[in-house]
Write a protein that holds these residues in place. Structure first.
Motif: not given
Length: 77
Positions: A44, A46, A62-64
């Motif tokens: 994850v 930011k 938050s991004k995978e």
């Protein structure tokens, strides 16, 4: 031509290498041309986002991020 993988969207996988080693989670997406997968809650990052009409304050989300498909193993059962 893209290679065909046994891991599909929605499969349960275990991360076998990297910072998130040992985590078991669901596959969100498979990127066969890059040989990568996006796994829920793994790697994850930011990301900064600019203010928009939908999100007037902007900020961070938050991004995978994708990980190499060789770093995951399908969990049976």
């Amino acid at each position: 031509m893209a290679v065909k993988y046994k891991i599909k969207k929605g499969d349960e996988v275990k991360v076998i290498a990297g910072d998130d080693k040992g985590k078991v989670a669901k596959v969100i997406a498979v990127l066969p041309k890059k040989g990568q997968v996006i796994v829920e809650g793994v790697k994850v990052a930011k990301k900064a986002v600019k203010p928009t009409e939908k999100n007037p304050n902007g900020g961070f989300i938050s991004k995978e991020m994708p990980i190499d498909i060789s770093n995951v193993a399908k969990v049976e059962g």
